[in-house]
Scaffold this motif. Structure first.
Motif, PDB file in Angstrom:
ATOM      1  N   PHE A  41       0.831  -1.219   0.000  1.00 57.34           N
ATOM      2  CA  PHE A  41       0.000   0.000   0.000  1.00 57.34           C
ATOM      3  C   PHE A  41       0.866   1.272   0.000  1.00 57.34           C
ATOM      4  O   PHE A  41       0.871   2.040  -0.961  1.00 57.34           O
ATOM      5  N   ILE A  42       1.618   1.488   1.069  1.00 61.97           N
ATOM      6  CA  ILE A  42       2.359   2.753   1.184  1.00 61.97           C
ATOM      7  C   ILE A  42       3.510   2.777   0.182  1.00 61.97           C
ATOM      8  O   ILE A  42       3.768   3.798  -0.478  1.00 61.97           O
ATOM      9  N   ASP A  87       9.845  -6.098  -4.017  1.00 63.04           N
ATOM     10  CA  ASP A  87       8.803  -6.714  -3.181  1.00 63.04           C
ATOM     11  C   ASP A  87       8.703  -8.184  -3.576  1.00 63.04           C
ATOM     12  O   ASP A  87       9.241  -8.600  -4.605  1.00 63.04           O
ATOM     13  N   ASP A 127      12.782 -11.865  -2.362  1.00 65.37           N
ATOM     14  CA  ASP A 127      12.468 -12.114  -0.955  1.00 65.37           C
ATOM     15  C   ASP A 127      13.557 -11.453  -0.108  1.00 65.37           C
ATOM     16  O   ASP A 127      14.705 -11.924  -0.071  1.00 65.37           O
ATOM     17  N   LEU A 128      13.204 -10.377   0.551  1.00 70.03           N
ATOM     18  CA  LEU A 128      14.204  -9.586   1.280  1.00 70.03           C
ATOM     19  C   LEU A 128      14.575 -10.180   2.636  1.00 70.03           C
ATOM     20  O   LEU A 128      15.364  -9.595   3.370  1.00 70.03           O
ATOM     21  N   SER A 130      10.553   2.446   8.035  1.00 73.66           N
ATOM     22  CA  SER A 130       9.145   2.659   8.378  1.00 73.66           C
ATOM     23  C   SER A 130       8.836   2.005   9.707  1.00 73.66           C
ATOM     24  O   SER A 130       8.488   0.835   9.775  1.00 73.66           O
ATOM     25  N   TYR A 137       4.678  -6.806  17.188  1.00 71.85           N
ATOM     26  CA  TYR A 137       4.939  -5.947  16.032  1.00 71.85           C
ATOM     27  C   TYR A 137       5.700  -4.677  16.477  1.00 71.85           C
ATOM     28  O   TYR A 137       6.665  -4.256  15.841  1.00 71.85           O
ATOM     29  N   LYS A 186       9.645  -3.466  15.656  1.00 68.61           N
ATOM     30  CA  LYS A 186       9.938  -2.134  15.096  1.00 68.61           C
ATOM     31  C   LYS A 186      11.009  -1.425  15.934  1.00 68.61           C
ATOM     32  O   LYS A 186      11.903  -0.791  15.384  1.00 68.61           O
ATOM     33  N   THR A 195      -2.428   4.450   8.802  1.00 67.55           N
ATOM     34  CA  THR A 195      -2.537   5.159   7.525  1.00 67.55           C
ATOM     35  C   THR A 195      -3.554   4.454   6.629  1.00 67.55           C
ATOM     36  O   THR A 195      -3.637   3.221   6.634  1.00 67.55           O
TER      37      THR A 195
HETATM   38  P1  NAD Z   1       1.735  -3.615   3.093  1.00 65.91           P
HETATM   39  O1  NAD Z   1       1.525  -4.968   3.685  1.00 65.91           O
HETATM   40  O2  NAD Z   1       0.738  -3.134   2.101  1.00 65.91           O
HETATM   41  O3  NAD Z   1       3.182  -3.527   2.434  1.00 65.91           O
HETATM   42  C1  NAD Z   1       4.280  -4.269   2.905  1.00 65.91           C
HETATM   43  C2  NAD Z   1       4.910  -4.956   1.706  1.00 65.91           C
HETATM   44  O4  NAD Z   1       6.060  -5.689   2.149  1.00 65.91           O
HETATM   45  C3  NAD Z   1       3.974  -5.968   1.022  1.00 65.91           C
HETATM   46  O5  NAD Z   1       3.761  -5.633  -0.341  1.00 65.91           O
HETATM   47  C4  NAD Z   1       4.700  -7.282   1.161  1.00 65.91           C
HETATM   48  O6  NAD Z   1       4.572  -8.138   0.031  1.00 65.91           O
HETATM   49  C5  NAD Z   1       6.146  -6.818   1.308  1.00 65.91           C
HETATM   50  N1  NAD Z   1       6.954  -7.883   1.909  1.00 65.91           N
HETATM   51  C6  NAD Z   1       6.619  -8.664   2.975  1.00 65.91           C
HETATM   52  N2  NAD Z   1       7.565  -9.589   3.153  1.00 65.91           N
HETATM   53  C7  NAD Z   1       8.513  -9.383   2.213  1.00 65.91           C
HETATM   54  C8  NAD Z   1       9.718 -10.045   1.881  1.00 65.91           C
HETATM   55  N3  NAD Z   1      10.136 -11.099   2.593  1.00 65.91           N
HETATM   56  N4  NAD Z   1      10.446  -9.578   0.840  1.00 65.91           N
HETATM   57  C9  NAD Z   1      10.007  -8.521   0.099  1.00 65.91           C
HETATM   58  N5  NAD Z   1       8.868  -7.858   0.362  1.00 65.91           N
HETATM   59  C10 NAD Z   1       8.125  -8.308   1.404  1.00 65.91           C
HETATM   60  O7  NAD Z   1       1.855  -2.603   4.331  1.00 65.91           O
HETATM   61  P2  NAD Z   1       1.850  -1.008   4.349  1.00 65.91           P
HETATM   62  O8  NAD Z   1       0.624  -0.588   5.051  1.00 65.91           O
HETATM   63  O9  NAD Z   1       2.158  -0.478   2.995  1.00 65.91           O
HETATM   64  O10 NAD Z   1       3.081  -0.738   5.332  1.00 65.91           O
HETATM   65  C11 NAD Z   1       4.376  -0.391   4.866  1.00 65.91           C
HETATM   66  C12 NAD Z   1       5.298  -0.207   6.063  1.00 65.91           C
HETATM   67  O11 NAD Z   1       4.784   0.808   6.934  1.00 65.91           O
HETATM   68  C13 NAD Z   1       5.467  -1.463   6.936  1.00 65.91           C
HETATM   69  O12 NAD Z   1       6.769  -1.541   7.420  1.00 65.91           O
HETATM   70  C14 NAD Z   1       4.513  -1.209   8.085  1.00 65.91           C
HETATM   71  O13 NAD Z   1       4.881  -1.918   9.240  1.00 65.91           O
HETATM   72  C15 NAD Z   1       4.662   0.299   8.260  1.00 65.91           C
HETATM   73  N6  NAD Z   1       3.497   0.911   8.919  1.00 65.91           N
HETATM   74  C16 NAD Z   1       2.290   0.946   8.283  1.00 65.91           C
HETATM   75  C17 NAD Z   1       1.207   1.520   8.930  1.00 65.91           C
HETATM   76  C18 NAD Z   1      -0.159   1.590   8.267  1.00 65.91           C
HETATM   77  O14 NAD Z   1      -1.101   2.110   8.881  1.00 65.91           O
HETATM   78  N7  NAD Z   1      -0.351   1.117   7.041  1.00 65.91           N
HETATM   79  C19 NAD Z   1       1.339   2.064  10.212  1.00 65.91           C
HETATM   80  C20 NAD Z   1       2.586   1.996  10.834  1.00 65.91           C
HETATM   81  C21 NAD Z   1       3.669   1.441  10.169  1.00 65.91           C
END
Ligand code: NAD
Length: 322
Positions: free
Chosen positions: A12-13, A32, A50-51, A118, A148, A152, A178
């Motif tokens: 998403f972000i 990703d 795969d990171l 993040s 979680y 972080k 978010t």
């Molecule tokens: P999201 O799940 O949409 O995006 C995370 C991405 O990481 C996914 O596309 C997933 O496929 C990828 N991923 C997971 N494991 C992986 C791997 N082994 N190798 C490569 N890619 C991998 O989540 P988001 O909402 O976009 O969040 C992005 C970041 O922001 C995250 O670190 C999350 O913890 C942080 N965050 C988000 C929020 C929120 O409200 N959305 C709030 C606080 C923190």
């Protein structure tokens, strides 16, 4: 041309951040496990990697010309809403930790100049709704409510440690909840604004939706465009240590339902059921991000005004496809 690499660019972000960096004139690589679900990636190059694997992180941080990226934005995580955070503690502790350990190490050792991690408001302890707002330093002594948040905090510390040793500029963004279009809206990883939008889209006016808990837990929600402004400003600022990014508009879950119902133009009744609720409240100060010129531009009502129609369209398309 400045180069940027976005980890989690299929999420998403991350997928929105890639679009923002392209608008700012960067050459961008997205990385990703998967491509973005709802629109084509705007990245110049997208690598499916795969990171959790160290060699993949080492490959990801080097440009096609063989130089380290100028900027790395680390947003990849095993991630979801409250239901997922409670059900998948081991996956979060293992997968997100491996990603952060290897990506921080590869970025610092191979010469990345700037690294943004993040982090999350989940690093803070549980609070009562009327407690004074916490500053960033008050994440310590640490008592996050869930694993979680602990992961972080560890990843923040790891990034700072490597930044000090290798001279990499590290920025720690603590995102608040978010939401916005193209966020996960079904399947178990969705967060409250998307989940409630889906439930409300799926009922007729006058119908009932179920929500976890009594609906009095207080939250603040940040619209995606506001968060992107904050990420970009923070990356290019001189702010060290954790920095909160989020709108200070606190509402209860019941109030969030009312905002979505109003945007939907539906009368909605709520049935409270047992379920994971998370903290009672989290109130934080935003002086640090405000000091570098950040201001929220989207009220909750405006943000939901952009998000609800998108979720509704997804729900309708899914129903037709059944
Ligand atoms: P999201 O799940 O949409 O995006 C995370 C991405 O990481 C996914 O596309 C997933 O496929 C990828 N991923 C997971 N494991 C992986 C791997 N082994 N190798 C490569 N890619 C991998 O989540 P988001 O909402 O976009 O969040 C992005 C970041 O922001 C995250 O670190 C999350 O913890 C942080 N965050 C988000 C929020 C929120 O409200 N959305 C709030 C606080 C923190």
């Amino acid at each position: 041309m400045q180069t940027a690499m976005v980890c989690g660019a299929g999420g998403f972000i991350g997928s929105h951040l890639v679009k923002r960096l392209k608008k700012e004139g960067y050459w961008v690589r997205g990385v990703d496990l998967k491509l973005p679900e709802f629109s084509e990636s705007a990245a110049d190059e997208f690598l499916k990697l795969d990171l959790r694997e160290q060699p993949n992180c080492e490959r990801a941080v080097i440009t096609p010309e063989g130089r380290p990226f100028d900027e790395v934005y680390q947003l990849a995580a095993d991630m979801g809403g409250m239901g997922f955070i409670h059900a998948a503690e081991c996956e979060i502790m293992r997968n997100s930790c491996l990603i952060n350990v290897h990506m921080t190490d590869a970025s610092a050792r191979l010469g990345v100049k700037r690294y943004l991690f993040s982090s999350s408001a989940c690093v803070y302890r549980d609070m009562e709704p009327d407690e004074p707002e916490l500053t960033e330093e008050e994440a310590y002594p640490a008592l996050p409510d869930n694993e979680y948040g602990w992961e972080k905090l560890y990843a923040e510390r790891m990034a700072m440690t490597y930044g000090r040793r290798f001279g990499m500029v590290v920025r720690l963004a603590r995102f608040q909840n978010t939401y916005g279009p193209e966020g996960t809206w079904q399947g178990g990883r969705e967060k409250a604004p998307a989940a409630l939008s889906r439930k409300i889209a799926e009922i007729e006016g006058g119908g009932f939706i179920e929500i976890w808990g009594d609906g009095t837990a207080m939250r603040a929600y940040t619209y995606i465009e506001d968060l992107l402004d904050g990420i970009y400003l923070l990356m290019h600022s001189d702010l060290e240590d954790g920095v909160n990014i989020g709108r200070q508009e606190y509402v209860s879950v019941n109030e969030l339902v009312c905002v979505i119902a109003e945007v939907a133009g539906k009368e909605v009744h709520v049935k409270h059921i047992e379920g994971p609720v998370g903290v009672r409240a989290r109130n934080f100060r935003h002086d640090r991000i405000s000091a570098i010129g950040w201001e929220s531009r989207f009220s909750l009502r405006e943000g939901i005004g952009h998000t609800y129609p998108w979720v509704k369209a997804q729900a309708e398309a899914a129903r037709k496809a059944e």
